[in-house]
Scaffold this motif. Structure first.
Motif, PDB file in Angstrom:
ATOM      1  N   LEU A 197       0.826  -1.212   0.000  1.00 25.74           N
ATOM      2  CA  LEU A 197       0.000   0.000   0.000  1.00 25.74           C
ATOM      3  C   LEU A 197       0.855   1.255   0.000  1.00 25.74           C
ATOM      4  O   LEU A 197       0.494   2.281  -0.610  1.00 25.74           O
ATOM      5  CB  LEU A 197      -0.923   0.000   1.225  1.00 25.74           C
ATOM      6  CG  LEU A 197      -2.000  -1.083   1.262  1.00 25.74           C
ATOM      7  CD1 LEU A 197      -2.779  -1.009   2.581  1.00 25.74           C
ATOM      8  CD2 LEU A 197      -2.963  -0.928   0.087  1.00 25.74           C
ATOM      9  N   HIS A 311     -15.312   0.090   9.423  1.00 28.00           N
ATOM     10  CA  HIS A 311     -15.395  -0.196   7.981  1.00 28.00           C
ATOM     11  C   HIS A 311     -16.770  -0.760   7.639  1.00 28.00           C
ATOM     12  O   HIS A 311     -17.378  -0.398   6.613  1.00 28.00           O
ATOM     13  CB  HIS A 311     -14.283  -1.175   7.593  1.00 28.00           C
ATOM     14  CG  HIS A 311     -14.196  -1.423   6.113  1.00 28.00           C
ATOM     15  ND1 HIS A 311     -14.980  -2.355   5.468  1.00 28.00           N
ATOM     16  CD2 HIS A 311     -13.413  -0.835   5.152  1.00 28.00           C
ATOM     17  CE1 HIS A 311     -14.696  -2.358   4.182  1.00 28.00           C
ATOM     18  NE2 HIS A 311     -13.743  -1.443   3.958  1.00 28.00           N
ATOM     19  N   PHE A 340     -16.589   6.136   0.600  1.00 29.42           N
ATOM     20  CA  PHE A 340     -15.661   5.218  -0.064  1.00 29.42           C
ATOM     21  C   PHE A 340     -14.217   5.546   0.333  1.00 29.42           C
ATOM     22  O   PHE A 340     -13.409   4.646   0.605  1.00 29.42           O
ATOM     23  CB  PHE A 340     -15.834   5.313  -1.579  1.00 29.42           C
ATOM     24  CG  PHE A 340     -14.873   4.456  -2.350  1.00 29.42           C
ATOM     25  CD1 PHE A 340     -15.067   3.083  -2.444  1.00 29.42           C
ATOM     26  CD2 PHE A 340     -13.767   5.018  -2.982  1.00 29.42           C
ATOM     27  CE1 PHE A 340     -14.172   2.283  -3.148  1.00 29.42           C
ATOM     28  CE2 PHE A 340     -12.866   4.227  -3.686  1.00 29.42           C
ATOM     29  CZ  PHE A 340     -13.072   2.859  -3.778  1.00 29.42           C
ATOM     30  N   GLN A 341     -13.890   6.824   0.391  1.00 32.67           N
ATOM     31  CA  GLN A 341     -12.545   7.240   0.788  1.00 32.67           C
ATOM     32  C   GLN A 341     -12.256   6.864   2.249  1.00 32.67           C
ATOM     33  O   GLN A 341     -11.139   6.464   2.586  1.00 32.67           O
ATOM     34  CB  GLN A 341     -12.395   8.750   0.589  1.00 32.67           C
ATOM     35  CG  GLN A 341     -12.394   9.174  -0.872  1.00 32.67           C
ATOM     36  CD  GLN A 341     -12.425  10.686  -1.053  1.00 32.67           C
ATOM     37  OE1 GLN A 341     -12.695  11.424  -0.103  1.00 32.67           O
ATOM     38  NE2 GLN A 341     -12.167  11.147  -2.273  1.00 32.67           N
ATOM     39  N   LYS A 343     -13.558   4.308   3.833  1.00 31.23           N
ATOM     40  CA  LYS A 343     -13.336   2.859   3.843  1.00 31.23           C
ATOM     41  C   LYS A 343     -11.913   2.514   3.422  1.00 31.23           C
ATOM     42  O   LYS A 343     -11.270   1.650   4.029  1.00 31.23           O
ATOM     43  CB  LYS A 343     -14.339   2.172   2.905  1.00 31.23           C
ATOM     44  CG  LYS A 343     -15.771   2.115   3.423  1.00 31.23           C
ATOM     45  CD  LYS A 343     -16.728   1.610   2.357  1.00 31.23           C
ATOM     46  CE  LYS A 343     -16.327   0.259   1.834  1.00 31.23           C
ATOM     47  NZ  LYS A 343     -17.177  -0.199   0.720  1.00 31.23           N
ATOM     48  N   LYS A 344     -11.427   3.189   2.382  1.00 28.23           N
ATOM     49  CA  LYS A 344     -10.058   2.944   1.935  1.00 28.23           C
ATOM     50  C   LYS A 344      -9.046   3.315   3.025  1.00 28.23           C
ATOM     51  O   LYS A 344      -8.057   2.607   3.235  1.00 28.23           O
ATOM     52  CB  LYS A 344      -9.782   3.774   0.669  1.00 28.23           C
ATOM     53  CG  LYS A 344     -10.632   3.394  -0.521  1.00 28.23           C
ATOM     54  CD  LYS A 344     -10.206   2.097  -1.166  1.00 28.23           C
ATOM     55  CE  LYS A 344      -8.942   2.273  -1.957  1.00 28.23           C
ATOM     56  NZ  LYS A 344      -8.529   1.034  -2.682  1.00 28.23           N
ATOM     57  N   LYS A 345      -9.308   4.429   3.715  1.00 30.05           N
ATOM     58  CA  LYS A 345      -8.404   4.859   4.782  1.00 30.05           C
ATOM     59  C   LYS A 345      -8.415   3.863   5.928  1.00 30.05           C
ATOM     60  O   LYS A 345      -7.359   3.572   6.529  1.00 30.05           O
ATOM     61  CB  LYS A 345      -8.805   6.247   5.271  1.00 30.05           C
ATOM     62  CG  LYS A 345      -7.852   6.837   6.302  1.00 30.05           C
ATOM     63  CD  LYS A 345      -8.189   8.283   6.607  1.00 30.05           C
ATOM     64  CE  LYS A 345      -7.809   9.192   5.471  1.00 30.05           C
ATOM     65  NZ  LYS A 345      -7.894  10.632   5.851  1.00 30.05           N
ATOM     66  N   ILE A 347      -8.974   0.647   5.716  1.00 28.02           N
ATOM     67  CA  ILE A 347      -8.203  -0.524   5.285  1.00 28.02           C
ATOM     68  C   ILE A 347      -6.708  -0.253   5.443  1.00 28.02           C
ATOM     69  O   ILE A 347      -5.937  -1.125   5.878  1.00 28.02           O
ATOM     70  CB  ILE A 347      -8.550  -0.878   3.822  1.00 28.02           C
ATOM     71  CG1 ILE A 347      -9.990  -1.415   3.748  1.00 28.02           C
ATOM     72  CG2 ILE A 347      -7.575  -1.909   3.270  1.00 28.02           C
ATOM     73  CD1 ILE A 347     -10.474  -1.686   2.327  1.00 28.02           C
ATOM     74  N   PHE A 348      -6.297   0.979   5.111  1.00 25.28           N
ATOM     75  CA  PHE A 348      -4.884   1.352   5.275  1.00 25.28           C
ATOM     76  C   PHE A 348      -4.489   1.304   6.749  1.00 25.28           C
ATOM     77  O   PHE A 348      -3.428   0.777   7.102  1.00 25.28           O
ATOM     78  CB  PHE A 348      -4.652   2.745   4.698  1.00 25.28           C
ATOM     79  CG  PHE A 348      -3.252   3.243   4.871  1.00 25.28           C
ATOM     80  CD1 PHE A 348      -2.236   2.807   4.033  1.00 25.28           C
ATOM     81  CD2 PHE A 348      -2.933   4.136   5.885  1.00 25.28           C
ATOM     82  CE1 PHE A 348      -0.928   3.260   4.190  1.00 25.28           C
ATOM     83  CE2 PHE A 348      -1.639   4.590   6.050  1.00 25.28           C
ATOM     84  CZ  PHE A 348      -0.629   4.151   5.203  1.00 25.28           C
ATOM     85  N   SER A 351      -4.179  -2.324   7.876  1.00 25.77           N
ATOM     86  CA  SER A 351      -2.946  -2.943   7.384  1.00 25.77           C
ATOM     87  C   SER A 351      -1.741  -2.457   8.177  1.00 25.77           C
ATOM     88  O   SER A 351      -0.842  -3.251   8.516  1.00 25.77           O
ATOM     89  CB  SER A 351      -2.774  -2.609   5.898  1.00 25.77           C
ATOM     90  OG  SER A 351      -1.582  -3.162   5.405  1.00 25.77           O
TER      91      SER A 351
END
Length: 408
Positions: A197, A311, A340-341, A343-345, A347-348, A351
């Motif tokens: 990522l 999330h 959506f942004q 959710k991506k954050k 996930i980051f 991780s």
């Protein structure tokens, strides 16, 4: 031939062989005090008087004797056809009257509240719901509001992150920390590694503090909605973004104190999520529990579960957008893009925690300091408030009739 009972004297008794025999030596089997002068023709027990015959010890036999006599008498009598028809008419009329009174209450009884509110949306049709309530139900609701006792009707949710195994030594085969995770949300799977990522980028030094702010916002909203945040995903998602601005923006914090004080200030100022200061202090304690995890063996479980639950919340909220018929299309599109942004954050963040999560857990002592200072400030403020309230009645009101400025 048997001798009639009426002709027996006090020294004789009736037996099965229809013979008369002296009973001077036979005692009453019921009272055990007098001579048993008589024998019951039903059970053959000896008794001395009518009182003993009708006594409790002989009650079952004597009642059956009277019942048999009554039944024989009734079987011997038959009513006429006219009497039978008249009795049937009376019984039928009584049954119809009972049916009307019990099932319809003469038209005075209100239908059940479940029937009256059938088909209504409890969130949108508030005016119609109010109209369908009875006067007694309206008064009861108004009394609850006046007394501020609505919270007493709701069971307080016990967060899953409060479960912790503090034992230092464990026997082989004993209950593991995983067994403590009853009710804990499941963590996301198939999360890409942080290296893939990041690429050639370097994570920001503010990242642990941003995650800290995000976890505080989650605990705050979960508490605010009493653990039922997924039932109102749009409202709960907006509440999370109100409390922690790092999810919807690119800002960051330099210290733990900056991150948490910002959350405390925002949560107290925003009317949509505002709660008493003591509530926010409790959320700081929740944040500490999330960072500590269920045990020393599983230190990151609650952090990963919280990010996964967030999330899940934004995924549900994004799916719920556009379901209303009167929603603005541009607004719906903008919010979908924002969720959506987020959710991506998340996930980051997830991780990064999988690889470097202990850096966030190491912030627990700093959180405890912020919590202790905030609680001390709150207690001092409450003391000052009480002191002022105590002094206020003693202050003399200013004489408003006295002229401060007078023309010459």
């Amino acid at each position: 031939m048997a001798t009639p009972i009426a002709s027996l004297n006090k020294d004789t008794a009736y037996n099965d062989d229809d013979n008369i025999m002296p009973v001077h030596s036979v005692m009453c089997s019921i009272c055990m005090q007098e001579q048993g002068k008589y024998t019951c023709p039903r059970c053959q027990i000896r008794y001395c008087s009518v009182d003993c015959y009708k006594g409790e010890k002989h009650l079952a036999c004597s009642e059956l004797f009277y019942k048999d006599c009554c039944m024989q008498e009734l079987h011997g009598k038959r009513g006429s056809e006219e009497d039978r028809k008249r009795m049937l008419e009376i019984l039928q009329k009584v049954e119809e009257d009972d049916f009307v009174e019990d099932d319809f209450g003469g038209g005075d009884e209100e239908p059940d509240i479940e029937e009256r509110l059938a088909g209504l949306n409890l969130d949108r049709d508030t005016d119609e719901i109010w109209e369908r309530l009875t006067e007694d139900e309206k008064k009861e609701f108004e009394n609850l509001l006046a007394g501020q006792n609505l919270e007493s009707l709701i069971d307080v949710w016990e967060p899953w992150w409060n479960k912790r195994d503090e034992s230092l030594v464990k026997e082989i085969g004993s209950v593991s920390a995983a067994d403590v995770l009853n009710g804990c949300p499941t963590a996301m799977t198939d999360i890409p590694g942080i290296e893939s990522l990041l690429g050639n980028s370097v994570p920001s030094a503010c990242l642990p503090l941003n995650i800290l702010s995000t976890l505080y916002a989650f605990a705050y909203i979960a508490r605010l909605y009493n653990g039922d945040h997924l039932s109102l995903p749009l409202e709960a998602a907006e509440g999370v973004l109100d409390v922690s601005t790092v999810l919807s923006g690119n800002g960051g914090y330099c210290t733990v104190s900056d991150a948490l004080c910002a959350c405390l200030d925002i949560s107290n100022q925003k009317s949509s999520v505002s709660r008493p200061k003591e509530f926010s202090l409790g959320v700081l304690a929740d944040l500490r529990s999330i960072l500590l995890g269920p045990s020393r063996d599983f230190p990151l479980v609650y952090i990963l579960a919280s990010l996964s639950e967030l999330h899940r919340l934004f995924a549900t909220a994004r799916k719920s957008l556009g379901e209303g018929k009167r929603q603005n299309k541009e607004e719906v599109s903008s919010r979908k893009k924002k969720y959506f942004q987020v959710k991506k954050k998340l996930i980051f963040y997830h991780s990064w925690v999988l690889s470097y999560g202990l850096q966030v857990r190491a912030l627990v002592p700093a959180i405890e300091l912020v919590h202790d200072k905030a609680r001390l400030d709150y207690e001092n403020m409450e003391k000052d408030k009480k002191s002022i309230e105590k002094v206020m009645p003693k202050l003399k009101p200013r004489n408003v009739d006295k002229k401060l400025i007078e023309e010459i």
